[in-house]
Scaffold this active site. Structure first.
Site, mmCIF file in Angstrom:
data_model
loop_
_atom_site.group_PDB
_atom_site.id
_atom_site.type_symbol
_atom_site.label_atom_id
_atom_site.label_comp_id
_atom_site.label_asym_id
_atom_site.label_seq_id
_atom_site.Cartn_x
_atom_site.Cartn_y
_atom_site.Cartn_z
ATOM 1 C CB THR A 56 7.691 43.223 48.279
ATOM 2 O OG1 THR A 56 7.141 44.474 47.847
ATOM 3 C CG2 THR A 56 6.700 42.525 49.190
ATOM 4 C CE1 TYR A 57 12.492 35.907 48.121
ATOM 5 C CE2 TYR A 57 14.443 37.253 48.545
ATOM 6 C CZ TYR A 57 13.828 36.018 48.466
ATOM 7 O OH TYR A 57 14.547 34.892 48.755
ATOM 8 C CG ASP A 58 15.517 42.685 48.973
ATOM 9 O OD1 ASP A 58 15.734 41.487 48.689
ATOM 10 O OD2 ASP A 58 15.920 43.640 48.286
ATOM 11 C CB ILE A 103 28.503 10.357 29.180
ATOM 12 C CG1 ILE A 103 27.498 10.337 30.331
ATOM 13 C CG2 ILE A 103 27.815 9.966 27.875
ATOM 14 C CD1 ILE A 103 26.379 11.357 30.156
ATOM 15 C CD GLU A 131 18.510 14.868 29.885
ATOM 16 O OE1 GLU A 131 18.695 15.601 30.872
ATOM 17 O OE2 GLU A 131 18.623 13.631 29.919
ATOM 18 C CE LYS A 133 29.617 16.260 27.895
ATOM 19 N NZ LYS A 133 30.371 17.352 28.543
ATOM 20 C CG ASP A 135 31.480 23.627 29.840
ATOM 21 O OD1 ASP A 135 32.003 22.763 30.568
ATOM 22 O OD2 ASP A 135 32.140 24.454 29.182
ATOM 23 C CD GLU A 190 27.096 19.733 34.724
ATOM 24 O OE1 GLU A 190 28.198 19.937 34.204
ATOM 25 O OE2 GLU A 190 26.720 18.597 35.113
ATOM 26 C CE1 TYR A 242 22.915 14.715 34.623
ATOM 27 C CE2 TYR A 242 22.927 17.108 34.880
ATOM 28 C CZ TYR A 242 23.584 15.881 34.925
ATOM 29 O OH TYR A 242 24.910 15.828 35.280
ATOM 30 C CE LYS A 329 32.120 18.067 24.483
ATOM 31 N NZ LYS A 329 33.513 17.830 24.925
ATOM 32 C CB CYS A 420 36.758 56.474 37.236
ATOM 33 S SG CYS A 420 37.413 54.930 37.913
ATOM 34 C CB CYS A 423 37.015 56.558 42.164
ATOM 35 S SG CYS A 423 37.834 57.412 40.790
ATOM 36 C CB CYS A 436 40.731 56.996 36.452
ATOM 37 S SG CYS A 436 40.131 57.453 38.093
ATOM 38 C CB CYS A 442 41.085 55.780 41.968
ATOM 39 S SG CYS A 442 40.132 54.597 40.986
#
Length: 703
Positions: A56-58, A103, A131, A133, A135, A190, A242, A329, A420, A423, A436, A442
């Site tokens: 429906t969204y699509d 930081i 909070e 951290k 990455d 982030e 944040y 850390k 596979c 393919c 395969c 392939c």
């Protein structure tokens, strides 16, 4: 009643929609669709609580695209901008609204307590906002009158790259704020790639033969700096916000900032907590260490901030750091980690290599997110499966591999599928190895097949190395098999980056010259399992032409020197594959016809001689010339080195090999000088054969 209350697409979108060409109020319809799609984006990407089905969204999204295009109603903050815009030539540098500083950080609790003691001395008793951290990649996003204006990477903290076109494609970042937002807002967040999405994306890369990303952060950084926003739109990025860098309205605490960001429609993280003192902050960090593996995003520590904004302003900053925040850390994951998925990498000959996709782990100072499982037999022996915690080692400090299971969290072991993953051809076992059976047809084997076909181990087609093969595949000029190479046209090649008329003409000339290769070179080039150049020579000498080999039985194949039962079966299976036969038919239809093998003994008059070719020869194909050198005991390589004896320079030569030859002091031969060399070799070979024949006759006379 306002328009939102009348919007039919917010809660239960109708299935019967008015055809676009019959709309009376297209602008109002577009407004309603934008409002509904923004609402459903938030429910899906931020709140993880979708209200409508994906299909429906699509439908709604495509309807908005069609209306905007049909009636010229595109606007900058439309959700349709999520699919990406026009590529840019380079990323512009933009100054930040406010400095984005780093930081201070440490993994030692004593350093964290020292930070707290300094806070006590300078401003007295404080409360902390704690909070995760993240990455990922730090980003500044600016809204003007509630509308997305730009996004800039952290860069050097004072200015960064304008990545607005890419950030627009991230669905959890709103194009328009909601609620009671300030007139101007600059926020810090982030951008990251969720762990499950990262593993799925890496799996796709492995299966199509691309190098996987080392970890989610690398994947995110590479994606956000793409020059083509449509590439970014295809990759699964997300974002947490944040911090408010600047706003037309002030907020008293960091904790209240998080509430405000959420009320504006910006996604925040639900693991943030308030801590009354540093002991509570340290306890928060210790809890998060325990919960780390269960999170769907990478974190490498916690950030501890003085909560009161007035106190933060009093503490100020250094030239690099905020003085009111500290990052505690986590210890690096070392050696042991969980397997999140197993992908199958398809090699040039169809061999399937299982690759464990891991939670990133530090192994000898290198972050590892994938490791070899070698083959199905080893998986069975070690009883390795998805979810198990394993020890990862690095062979020769280079190739990561799974050494053993240290914690069994699954039942049984990972079992190879029947077909596979690329393919859908059948997978067959040959002892401990899996293959395969798709062969030349392939797609996963296509890049490697084309690159090997053109290499000096194949037909030595100059100007068709790995990077150029990638270009041809990405441009859709080579889509199905190596036969596509012979359909290339100059007009298509010159449109590619880094190509010109001369390079296009040179490649086409090389391809034309490769159409009559010696049979042994062709057999080595097409990637028959276990058939290299030496075995290909034996096969060419035994069967004479391609048709004779293609029709040979296993018994006939086993009669050839160096061909055993396993290799004979592999050769027979290769030529029995309809996909391989189709590619061979297409090659022949394109004019490729291997020359019949000559029924004469090989000589050794050029033994020890190493030759490199550049450009095309006027009187014979490159492959034919290579066959003459190798038939006389010499060798032909694709690049010049200190071991090269001659560089043969034909018509339209490349510049790099000539430059290398000059640097190494390698003499050049003209085509005429090369022919003289070959004539001398053949004459010497004939004399040797005649002397050998005379000697045999003499021996027979006296027997």
């Amino acid at each position: 009643m306002n328009e939102s209350d009348q919007n039919p697409y917010l809660r239960d979108p109708p299935e019967d929609l008015t055809p676009i060409d019959e709309l009376d109020e297209a602008e109002r319809e577009a407004r309603r669709l934008r409002e509904a799609i923004r609402h459903h984006d938030r429910r899906y990407y931020v709140e993880n609580d979708p209200e409508i089905a994906d299909r429906t969204y699509d439908t709604l999204f495509q309807r908005l695209v069609d209306i905007e295009e049909s009636f010229g109603l595109q606007i900058p903050d439309s959700p349709t901008r999520r699919v990406g815009g026009e590529p840019v030539e380079e990323l512009e540098t933009v100054e930040h609204v406010a400095p984005m500083l780093s930081i201070q950080q440490s993994g030692d609790a004593a350093d964290v307590r020292e930070f707290a003691e300094r806070m006590d001395r300078e401003i007295g008793e404080v409360t902390y906002t704690c909070e995760p951290k993240f990455d990922g990649v730090s980003i500044e996003v600016v809204y003007d009158e509630g509308v997305f204006e730009r996004a800039v990477t952290r860069g050097n903290g004072r200015e960064g790259d304008d990545v607005s076109a890419n950030v627009r494609t991230i669905r959890s970042i709103p194009q328009r704020l909601r609620g009671e937002y300030p007139d101007f807002l600059a926020v810090r967040g982030e951008i990251f790639m969720p762990r499950d999405a990262f593993q799925a994306y890496n799996r796709e890369r492995v299966e199509r033969g691309d190098e996987p990303f080392a970890n989610p952060r690398n994947a995110t950084a590479g994606t956000i700096r793409q020059l083509d926003p449509t590439v970014t739109a295809e990759r699964p990025l997300d974002c947490f916000f944040y911090d408010i860098l600047d706003a037309s309205e002030g907020i008293a605490t960091h904790w209240e900032e998080l509430d405000a960001l959420e009320s504006y429609g910006l996604q925040t993280n639900d693991r943030a907590e308030l801590a009354a003192d540093i002991d509570e902050a340290i306890a928060y960090r210790d809890r998060l260490v325990e919960d780390r593996e269960g999170l769907n995003y990478e974190i490498d520590g916690v950030v501890i901030k003085v909560d009161e904004k007035a106190a933060c302003e009093e503490l100020g900053t250094t030239s690099r750091h905020y003085r009111w925040a500290f990052a505690y850390k986590f210890p690096a994951r070392a050696g042991e980690t969980a397997i999140q998925d197993v992908a199958l990498q398809v090699g040039r000959t169809g061999r399937l290599t299982p690759v464990a996709l891991l939670d990133p782990v530090d192994v000898g100072g290198v972050t590892v997110s994938r490791a070899s499982l070698h083959n199905p037999a080893e998986i069975e022996e070690k009883e390795v499966n998805v979810g198990d915690v394993v020890r990862v080692e690095r062979a020769g400090d280079v190739i990561p591999y799974v050494d053993e299971v240290v914690e069994k969290r699954s039942s049984g072991y990972f079992e190879f599928p029947a077909t596979c993953p690329v393919c859908d051809s059948a997978i067959e076992r040959d002892g401990p190895i899996a293959f395969c059976t798709g062969g030349l047809a392939c797609p996963a084997q296509l890049r490697r097949s084309v690159e090997y076909y053109a290499s000096d181990s194949g037909l030595d087609i100059e100007g068709l190395g790995g990077e150029r093969v990638d270009q041809l595949l990405e441009a859709g000029l080579v889509e199905e098999s190596v036969a596509d190479l012979y359909r290339l046209e100059r007009a298509d090649l010159v449109e590619l980056e880094g190509w010109g008329q001369k390079s296009a003409e040179n490649l086409l000339a090389e391809l034309e010259a490769s159409k009559s290769p010696p049979l042994f070179a062709f057999l080595a080039a097409i990637g028959i399992p276990h058939v290299g150049r030496a075995t290909a020579r034996e096969l060419a000498g035994a069967f004479g032409d391609l048709d004779g080999l293609m029709d040979a039985s296993e018994d006939e194949l086993r009669e050839v020197d160096e061909i055993g039962e396993v290799v004979a079966r592999e050769i027979r299976d290769f030529f029995d594959s309809e996909g391989n036969r189709r590619v061979l038919r297409e090659l022949r239809e394109a004019g490729v016809e291997p020359e019949r093998a000559e029924d004469r003994e090989s000589g050794d008059t050029l033994s020890g001689l190493t030759v490199v070719f550049t450009g095309s020869l006027p009187d014979r194909t490159r492959s034919e010339a290579q066959g003459l050198i190798e038939g006389a005991g010499g060798s032909v390589t694709g690049s010049v080195s200190g071991n090269t004896d001659y560089l043969v320079v034909g018509e339209n030569p490349g510049s790099s090999k000539r430059e290398d030859a000059a640097d190494e002091g390698v003499p050049e031969l003209t085509p005429e000088e090369f022919e003289a060399l070959v004539d001398e070799s053949e004459e010497a070979d004939r004399q040797e054969q005649q002397e050998s024949s005379n000697q045999r006759t003499l021996e027979d006379t006296f027997q």
